[in-house]
Design an enzyme around this catalytic site. Structure first.
Site, PDB file in Angstrom:
ATOM      1  N   ALA A 158      64.715  73.748  23.422  1.00 29.67           N
ATOM      2  CA  ALA A 158      63.571  72.866  23.960  1.00 29.67           C
ATOM      3  C   ALA A 158      62.044  73.341  23.859  1.00 29.67           C
ATOM      4  O   ALA A 158      62.011  74.428  24.040  1.00 29.67           O
ATOM      5  CB  ALA A 158      63.962  72.321  25.656  1.00 29.67           C
ATOM      6  N   LYS A 159      61.365  72.249  23.683  1.00 26.71           N
ATOM      7  CA  LYS A 159      59.748  72.479  23.786  1.00 26.71           C
ATOM      8  C   LYS A 159      59.408  72.280  25.171  1.00 26.71           C
ATOM      9  O   LYS A 159      58.862  71.552  25.560  1.00 26.71           O
ATOM     10  CB  LYS A 159      58.889  71.797  22.745  1.00 26.71           C
ATOM     11  CG  LYS A 159      57.515  72.417  22.320  1.00 26.71           C
ATOM     12  CD  LYS A 159      57.105  71.568  21.456  1.00 26.71           C
ATOM     13  CE  LYS A 159      55.309  72.013  21.253  1.00 26.71           C
ATOM     14  NZ  LYS A 159      55.450  73.547  20.782  1.00 26.71           N
ATOM     15  N   ALA A 160      59.805  73.383  26.046  1.00 24.33           N
ATOM     16  CA  ALA A 160      59.767  73.225  27.393  1.00 24.33           C
ATOM     17  C   ALA A 160      58.424  73.971  27.766  1.00 24.33           C
ATOM     18  O   ALA A 160      58.263  75.176  27.327  1.00 24.33           O
ATOM     19  CB  ALA A 160      60.994  73.939  28.147  1.00 24.33           C
ATOM     20  N   TYR A 164      56.627  79.036  27.502  1.00 20.79           N
ATOM     21  CA  TYR A 164      55.366  79.215  27.154  1.00 20.79           C
ATOM     22  C   TYR A 164      54.488  80.232  27.936  1.00 20.79           C
ATOM     23  O   TYR A 164      53.549  80.637  27.674  1.00 20.79           O
ATOM     24  CB  TYR A 164      54.583  78.137  26.905  1.00 20.79           C
ATOM     25  CG  TYR A 164      54.861  77.497  25.509  1.00 20.79           C
ATOM     26  CD1 TYR A 164      54.096  77.748  24.260  1.00 20.79           C
ATOM     27  CD2 TYR A 164      56.069  76.631  25.497  1.00 20.79           C
ATOM     28  CE1 TYR A 164      54.487  76.936  23.047  1.00 20.79           C
ATOM     29  CE2 TYR A 164      56.495  76.099  24.312  1.00 20.79           C
ATOM     30  CZ  TYR A 164      55.838  76.160  22.906  1.00 20.79           C
ATOM     31  OH  TYR A 164      56.053  75.750  21.818  1.00 20.79           O
TER      32      TYR A 164
END
Length: 295
Positions: A158-160, A164
């Site tokens: 997921a680009k969660a 980051y």
């Protein structure tokens, strides 16, 4: 690029289905997504008024939400339409595009299962993460201390936003040491990616890149692999050990923000900014601006 703080800019932001003045796009401090990381996003670019792989990004946005156990209340087509509306109303053709979705403020505890899912889209002018001179000369990368997590420990596909956290820490440390970014290893010590971009190496005319089963398989990464194979370049996706870097000739990174950027140094390892990397950079530039190529 403007240095105006992002909360003080002019324009409009698409917020929960309607355009609102940029400075009014606000959330409460007791928002689940802010405290517990229940937030996803995308990073996209528009070139000459056309969003590159926009629908693919919208589909991934939905997939990230599914992995994060919530549903985006807008279809892929509605998201695509909203992105173009943002470009139009902000008077932009070349822009960076940031869709974001998060759990709201109804509950403030680890569980926010009944919280409202909010969605917003902002666009702004951002020519490139690195200027053209730096991209051609090759940027310098540090080697990060933090490692990409085991897929059994985090939703790595997921680009969660929460994923980051270690990227920001790693990039901050790299920049303080005079580097442009940092290369990250996975939890087993294999080469993984950079803090916000995928990484490629070239040796004897063959392109090598880490297998994207332990981190986000970037849309730009997929595009570049396809373009390289169409040109006849061999691309090998595999586990890469950091000690192998000594034997590679060229290196480059890819991402919506970085586009295709050459790398001249990673820690103790040096690379040439050779013709093959420059061809790959040119192919990507031609792909994102097909109208310019035709003209």
């Amino acid at each position: 690029m403007s240095v105006i703080p992002f909360d003080q800019r002019d324009g409009v932001i698409w917020f929960d289905g309607k355009l609102v003045p940029w400075k009014d796009a606000k959330i409460h401090v007791l928002t689940h997504g802010l405290h517990y990381g229940s937030c996803i996003f995308e990073g996209e670019r528009s070139y000459d008024g056309v969003i590159y792989k926009g629908t693919e990004h919208s589909k991934r946005f939905h997939k990230s939400a599914e992995i994060m156990d919530f549903t985006i209340p807008y279809s892929v087509a509605e998201l695509d339409e909203a992105k173009y509306l943002c470009l139009k109303e902000n008077g932009l053709k070349d822009a960076y595009i940031r869709p974001v979705a998060w759990r709201g403020s109804e509950m403030m505890a680890v569980s926010g299962i009944n919280n409202t899912i909010h969605t917003a889209i902002a666009v702004w002018e951002w020519p490139s993460m690195f200027d053209m001179a730096a991209k051609l000369k090759g940027i310098r990368l540090d080697v990060a201390d933090y490692r990409r997590p085991n897929p059994a420990c985090a939703p790595v596909h997921a680009k969660a936003a929460g994923l980051y956290m270690i990227c920001s820490l790693s990039k901050h440390k790299a920049e303080r040491a005079g580097y442009a970014d940092a290369m990250m290893l996975d939890w087993e010590g294999n080469v993984a990616e950079c803090t916000g971009a995928n990484i490629f190496f070239i040796k004897d005319g063959v392109i090598h890149t880490p297998l994207a089963d332990r981190f986000l398989n970037g849309i730009t990464r997929q595009s570049v692999i396809e373009q390289c194979r169409q040109r006849g370049f061999e691309v090998v996706e595999r586990r890469i050990r950091p000690e192998e870097l000594e034997g590679f000739n060229e290196c480059f990174i890819t991402g919506s923000a970085a586009e295709v950027t050459l790398v001249s140094e990673i820690g103790p390892y040096n690379f040439v900014t050779g013709n093959m990397g420059k061809v790959i950079m040119e192919d990507y530039s031609a792909a994102v601006r097909p109208q310019s190529k035709a003209a």
